[in-house]
Design an enzyme around this catalytic site. Structure first.
Site, short mmCIF file in Angstrom:
data_model
loop_
_atom_site.label_atom_id
_atom_site.label_comp_id
_atom_site.label_asym_id
_atom_site.label_seq_id
_atom_site.Cartn_x
_atom_site.Cartn_y
_atom_site.Cartn_z
N GLU A 151 -11.09 16.84 3.40
CA GLU A 151 -11.93 17.97 3.02
C GLU A 151 -11.13 19.26 2.90
O GLU A 151 -11.40 20.09 2.03
CB GLU A 151 -13.05 18.16 4.05
CG GLU A 151 -14.01 16.98 4.13
CD GLU A 151 -13.61 15.97 5.19
OE1 GLU A 151 -14.53 15.38 5.82
OE2 GLU A 151 -12.40 15.75 5.41
N LEU B 198 11.04 -8.10 8.49
CA LEU B 198 9.66 -7.60 8.64
C LEU B 198 9.45 -6.17 8.19
O LEU B 198 8.34 -5.64 8.33
CB LEU B 198 9.17 -7.75 10.09
CG LEU B 198 9.18 -9.17 10.66
CD1 LEU B 198 8.63 -9.17 12.08
CD2 LEU B 198 8.39 -10.12 9.78
N ARG C 227 9.97 -3.37 1.87
CA ARG C 227 11.00 -3.12 0.86
C ARG C 227 10.33 -2.95 -0.51
O ARG C 227 9.31 -3.59 -0.79
CB ARG C 227 12.01 -4.28 0.78
CG ARG C 227 12.78 -4.51 2.05
CD ARG C 227 13.89 -5.53 1.84
NE ARG C 227 13.40 -6.82 1.40
CZ ARG C 227 12.94 -7.77 2.21
NH1 ARG C 227 12.90 -7.56 3.52
NH2 ARG C 227 12.53 -8.93 1.71
N ALA D 245 -3.72 -19.41 17.49
CA ALA D 245 -4.08 -18.68 18.71
C ALA D 245 -4.99 -17.50 18.38
O ALA D 245 -5.96 -17.22 19.11
CB ALA D 245 -2.83 -18.21 19.43
#
Length: 358
Positions: free
Chosen positions: A56, A207, A210, A296
């Site tokens: 805003e 991880l 890129r 899991a």
């Protein structure tokens, strides 16, 4: 009743909000469009980063005096509290906004009440326009507020017969370069990327994001219960992005970035891991782990969305995408709602969500 012009402006606000994905946590993504008294767009903005001006404020700065008597379209109810920035509801009122249309009410008890503040200031306030679209775009933050844990998206790549690797363990590359590039987009939109010890051993993954300019690197998380998979020199320990290694409370390790969590019969407590990440400001998790870790999470009821990249490949043998999920009969199957199917290069990307209450 909302007009076509109202819907157009709100849809633009929702699109603007999406630009903040991956960079606003622990805050929501929010977009705002301001039209003048005649209905002409005069300002727009989105929340770009935590601690910075809200949507805003950006829109009001762009609109200037033309905001007086106009309408503000906001994807989330304007906040009503003072944190690192001031309350947006009061800023809209001070600017002379005559009408505020917002899509989704703010469930955060610390910030809600903006609509009441605006009404008290004499503004006309309307809620609910394109609420489903706005909620979908802000689902990670909304889930974190409502459930007290991060939103979890499980991503996997598999052959058409559901294998994530061949019988000899080889898996590079099942999916196409186009699909792998698309995964970096998912990483860039997430606050944390999580893998397990099996992936850490087999792939030594990096991880990090890129190929996406300006991306905020997510927190890299390895679930390594026995502290045996991540060794000094692992790529995940470089300085490209922050890293957490989650180990059991009694595990013997001197690695940096270790967090100790309670054991369960099958590994680490998924709720404890998510609680730890939530405490660190993580609102969205991209689960890239293998079948055991994915199982899991599913068994713990901690998967909210699934993105599967299916390659036109057959293997016949090899590990399946999901294992040990606590499902033993067809009546216990976790049935998903498919929300999108898209061709990515030669592959098919399927996106599905877990129904509420499942």
């Amino acid at each position: 009743m909302a007009t076509a012009a109202d819907s157009t402006a709100m849809r633009r606000a929702i699109a603007l909000a999406a630009r903040g994905l991956g960079s606003t946590s622990p805050n929501p993504v929010v977009g705002c469009v301001i039209t003048d008294a005649s209905g002409q767009p005069v300002g727009e903005g989105f929340h770009q980063r935590a601690g910075g001006p809200h949507a805003e404020i950006h829109a009001l700065r762009a609109a200037g005096e033309r905001a007086r008597g106009g309408t503000a379209y906001v994807s989330l109810e304007p906040c009503n509290h003072t944190g690192r920035t001031g309350p947006c509801a009061q800023a809209l009122a001070d600017a002379g906004i005559a009408r505020v249309v917002y899509a989704v009410g703010d469930p955060n008890p610390q910030a809600t009440g903006g609509a009441d503040t605006l009404r008290a200031a004499g503004a006309e306030v309307e809620q609910g326009l394109l609420a489903d679209e706005a909620e979908a775009g802000n689902i990670a933050w909304l889930t974190s507020v409502r459930l007290g844990r991060p939103y979890v998206l499980w991503k996997y790549a598999a052959t058409l017969d559901g294998r994530i690797a061949a019988a000899d363990g080889t898996s590079r590359w099942i999916s196409s370069p186009e699909s792998r590039a698309d995964v970096h987009r998912l990483r860039a939109e997430a606050d944390a990327v999580v893998v397990g010890s099996g992936t850490a051993r087999a792939d030594d993954p990096h991880l990090a994001v890129r190929g996406i300019e300006g991306a905020v690197q997510p927190l890299r998380v390895v679930v390594d219960t026995e502290a045996a998979a991540v060794r000094p020199g692992a790529r995940v320990l470089d300085d490209a992005a922050p890293t957490v290694i989650a180990v059991a409370e009694d595990a013997d390790t001197a690695l940096p970035g270790v967090v100790r969590l309670p054991r369960t019969a099958t590994g680490l407590s998924v709720p404890a891991l998510l609680a730890e990440l939530h405490e660190r400001g993580v609102r969205s998790v991209l689960l890239e782990g293998g079948p055991t870790l994915a199982g899991a999470f599913v068994a713990a009821g901690a998967v909210d969305q699934v993105v599967g990249y299916l390659a036109p490949v057959l293997l016949g043998e090899g590990p399946a995408a999901l294992a040990h999920a606590g499902i033993t009969t067809i009546t216990e199957a976790l049935r998903l709602d498919v929300t999108e199917t898209v061709r990515i290069g030669p592959d098919l990307r399927i996106t599905a969500t877990v129904p509420k209450g499942a």
